[in-house]
Structures are given as C-alpha cells and as structure tokens.
Design a protein around this motif. Sequence first.
Motif, PDB file in Angstrom:
ATOM      1  N   MET A 106       0.827  -1.186   0.000  1.00  0.00           N
ATOM      2  CA  MET A 106       0.000   0.000   0.000  1.00  0.00           C
ATOM      3  C   MET A 106       0.876   1.256   0.000  1.00  0.00           C
ATOM      4  N   GLU A 107       0.387   2.280  -0.662  1.00  0.00           N
ATOM      5  CA  GLU A 107       1.078   3.569  -0.655  1.00  0.00           C
ATOM      6  C   GLU A 107       0.037   4.663  -0.843  1.00  0.00           C
ATOM      7  N   ASN A 108       0.025   5.620   0.060  1.00  0.00           N
ATOM      8  CA  ASN A 108      -0.895   6.760  -0.013  1.00  0.00           C
ATOM      9  C   ASN A 108      -2.353   6.326  -0.164  1.00  0.00           C
ATOM     10  N   GLY A 109      -2.741   5.277   0.560  1.00  0.00           N
ATOM     11  CA  GLY A 109      -4.124   4.837   0.560  1.00  0.00           C
ATOM     12  C   GLY A 109      -4.565   4.075  -0.670  1.00  0.00           C
ATOM     13  N   GLN A 110      -3.609   3.626  -1.487  1.00  0.00           N
ATOM     14  CA  GLN A 110      -3.935   2.854  -2.680  1.00  0.00           C
ATOM     15  C   GLN A 110      -3.062   1.600  -2.752  1.00  0.00           C
ATOM     16  N   ILE A 111      -3.502   0.666  -3.575  1.00  0.00           N
ATOM     17  CA  ILE A 111      -2.739  -0.547  -3.826  1.00  0.00           C
ATOM     18  C   ILE A 111      -1.680  -0.219  -4.872  1.00  0.00           C
ATOM     19  N   LYS A 112      -0.429  -0.285  -4.474  1.00  0.00           N
ATOM     20  CA  LYS A 112       0.690   0.138  -5.319  1.00  0.00           C
ATOM     21  C   LYS A 112       1.366  -1.050  -6.016  1.00  0.00           C
ATOM     22  N   GLU A 113       1.412  -2.211  -5.322  1.00  0.00           N
ATOM     23  CA  GLU A 113       2.105  -3.365  -5.887  1.00  0.00           C
ATOM     24  C   GLU A 113       1.452  -4.632  -5.358  1.00  0.00           C
ATOM     25  N   VAL A 114       1.366  -5.649  -6.233  1.00  0.00           N
ATOM     26  CA  VAL A 114       0.720  -6.914  -5.877  1.00  0.00           C
ATOM     27  C   VAL A 114       1.612  -8.065  -6.312  1.00  0.00           C
ATOM     28  N   TRP A 115       1.837  -8.994  -5.383  1.00  0.00           N
ATOM     29  CA  TRP A 115       2.529 -10.247  -5.679  1.00  0.00           C
ATOM     30  C   TRP A 115       1.556 -11.376  -5.395  1.00  0.00           C
ATOM     31  N   LEU A 116       1.416 -12.319  -6.325  1.00  0.00           N
ATOM     32  CA  LEU A 116       0.530 -13.465  -6.133  1.00  0.00           C
ATOM     33  C   LEU A 116       1.363 -14.731  -5.978  1.00  0.00           C
ATOM     34  N   PHE A 117       0.872 -15.637  -5.154  1.00  0.00           N
ATOM     35  CA  PHE A 117       1.518 -16.928  -4.927  1.00  0.00           C
ATOM     36  C   PHE A 117       0.429 -17.990  -5.021  1.00  0.00           C
ATOM     37  N   SER A 118       0.674 -19.047  -5.770  1.00  0.00           N
ATOM     38  CA  SER A 118      -0.316 -20.103  -5.953  1.00  0.00           C
ATOM     39  C   SER A 118       0.155 -21.396  -5.310  1.00  0.00           C
ATOM     40  N   GLU A 119      -0.802 -22.139  -4.798  1.00  0.00           N
ATOM     41  CA  GLU A 119      -0.509 -23.396  -4.116  1.00  0.00           C
ATOM     42  C   GLU A 119       0.183 -24.399  -5.042  1.00  0.00           C
ATOM     43  N   HIS A 120      -0.286 -24.483  -6.286  1.00  0.00           N
ATOM     44  CA  HIS A 120       0.276 -25.423  -7.268  1.00  0.00           C
ATOM     45  C   HIS A 120       0.452 -24.688  -8.595  1.00  0.00           C
ATOM     46  N   ILE A 121       1.514 -23.923  -8.705  1.00  0.00           N
ATOM     47  CA  ILE A 121       1.681 -23.050  -9.865  1.00  0.00           C
ATOM     48  C   ILE A 121       1.750 -23.825 -11.177  1.00  0.00           C
ATOM     49  N   GLU A 122       2.298 -25.028 -11.171  1.00  0.00           N
ATOM     50  CA  GLU A 122       2.365 -25.800 -12.413  1.00  0.00           C
ATOM     51  C   GLU A 122       0.958 -26.119 -12.922  1.00  0.00           C
ATOM     52  N   ASP A 123       0.041 -26.462 -12.003  1.00  0.00           N
ATOM     53  CA  ASP A 123      -1.346 -26.733 -12.395  1.00  0.00           C
ATOM     54  C   ASP A 123      -2.024 -25.464 -12.894  1.00  0.00           C
ATOM     55  N   GLU A 124      -1.732 -24.342 -12.246  1.00  0.00           N
ATOM     56  CA  GLU A 124      -2.324 -23.085 -12.708  1.00  0.00           C
ATOM     57  C   GLU A 124      -1.811 -22.733 -14.098  1.00  0.00           C
ATOM     58  N   ASP A 125      -0.503 -22.856 -14.315  1.00  0.00           N
ATOM     59  CA  ASP A 125       0.060 -22.595 -15.642  1.00  0.00           C
ATOM     60  C   ASP A 125      -0.629 -23.456 -16.699  1.00  0.00           C
ATOM     61  N   ALA A 126      -0.781 -24.750 -16.416  1.00  0.00           N
ATOM     62  CA  ALA A 126      -1.391 -25.671 -17.381  1.00  0.00           C
ATOM     63  C   ALA A 126      -2.832 -25.263 -17.688  1.00  0.00           C
ATOM     64  N   PHE A 127      -3.580 -24.880 -16.657  1.00  0.00           N
ATOM     65  CA  PHE A 127      -4.969 -24.483 -16.881  1.00  0.00           C
ATOM     66  C   PHE A 127      -5.052 -23.250 -17.777  1.00  0.00           C
ATOM     67  N   TRP A 128      -4.307 -22.189 -17.450  1.00  0.00           N
ATOM     68  CA  TRP A 128      -4.413 -20.956 -18.243  1.00  0.00           C
ATOM     69  C   TRP A 128      -3.864 -21.153 -19.646  1.00  0.00           C
ATOM     70  N   ASN A 129      -2.839 -21.966 -19.812  1.00  0.00           N
ATOM     71  CA  ASN A 129      -2.326 -22.263 -21.153  1.00  0.00           C
ATOM     72  C   ASN A 129      -3.413 -22.944 -21.982  1.00  0.00           C
ATOM     73  N   TYR A 130      -4.121 -23.910 -21.375  1.00  0.00           N
ATOM     74  CA  TYR A 130      -5.221 -24.592 -22.055  1.00  0.00           C
ATOM     75  C   TYR A 130      -6.361 -23.598 -22.353  1.00  0.00           C
ATOM     76  N   ALA A 131      -6.800 -22.871 -21.321  1.00  0.00           N
ATOM     77  CA  ALA A 131      -7.967 -22.011 -21.438  1.00  0.00           C
ATOM     78  C   ALA A 131      -7.764 -20.894 -22.462  1.00  0.00           C
ATOM     79  N   SER A 132      -6.550 -20.388 -22.563  1.00  0.00           N
ATOM     80  CA  SER A 132      -6.298 -19.266 -23.479  1.00  0.00           C
ATOM     81  C   SER A 132      -6.322 -19.716 -24.938  1.00  0.00           C
ATOM     82  N   ASN A 133      -6.207 -21.020 -25.166  1.00  0.00           N
ATOM     83  CA  ASN A 133      -6.180 -21.544 -26.536  1.00  0.00           C
ATOM     84  C   ASN A 133      -7.494 -22.165 -26.974  1.00  0.00           C
ATOM     85  N   LYS A 134      -8.510 -22.142 -26.138  1.00  0.00           N
ATOM     86  CA  LYS A 134      -9.787 -22.795 -26.484  1.00  0.00           C
ATOM     87  C   LYS A 134     -10.862 -21.773 -26.729  1.00  0.00           C
TER      88      LYS A 134
END
Length: 134
Positions: A106-134
């Motif tokens: 947070m900075e000056n009452g706003q969201i300035k930077e966001v980092w995301l962490f996923s439980e199983h990033i390999e599964d997330e990568d596979a899903f979005w790779n599939y979904a973006s091509n269908k």
Amino acid sequence: MSKNIEIVQSYFNAVARGDFETVDRLFADDIVWHQPGTGVQSGIYNGKAEVFAHLGNFAQWSNGTFAIDTIEYLTDNRDLVSASIHFKAEKNDQSIAMKGMDLLRMENGQIKEVWLFSEHIEDEDAFWNYASNK
C-alpha cells in the motif's frame, strides 16, 4: 481493523461484484502486478492499463467463471497486507481450484504493488495455457 486492511477488503469486495470503477480508484496509477509461473498468464504488469487487460484475460479465458471464492484472512505489517485466498475457474472440460496468497503493498491509501503466490503453480500454468487456446 487497519486502514490498509479496509482498503484491501474493499478491493476484494469490488472484484467479487465486478465493480471495476472501485477497483480503479483503489489502484495506484503506476501499480505493478507480479503474476507467478511460466504460463501465458505469468509476468509483470505495469500500470492500470496492463493490469486491467491482464485481469480481463482471466475473465475471457474462463468464460467469466474465474472467482476468488474464499478469503480466509487478511493481515497487515505496516504497508504490506497479505490475503490468504482460494480461487477457482472453469473452461470447457477443465477446471482449477486452489489456495493462494496475495501480498499487496500500500502507498498513499492505494494498492501500489501486488505479488501473487499459488498453491500449485504448475497446475495453474497448465490451466491458463489450455484455457487461453480454447
């Protein structure tokens, strides 16, 4: 509840409602978004235009099913807020559902930077790779 936690809770509430006018007000103009992994969704997005395009891809690629369906807790440490979440999405015969951790600076009452962490990033990568091509 701290002011920063209130802002982040407002952000998650607005996302859940599809209220992107509120999300726009809560984001700093020069927001930086760090998306994990090595998939089509991964990378660093700079500024509101890139971040909103990125978030729009999640909606498009999942036929509007992407959702953060649980926020287990929010906690803060000065200008950092962490959110323990669960998210899900579907596309055709594929689905994804997992826990994640979002870290928001947070900075000056706003969201300035966001980092995301996923439980199983390999599964997330596979899903979005599939979904973006269908």
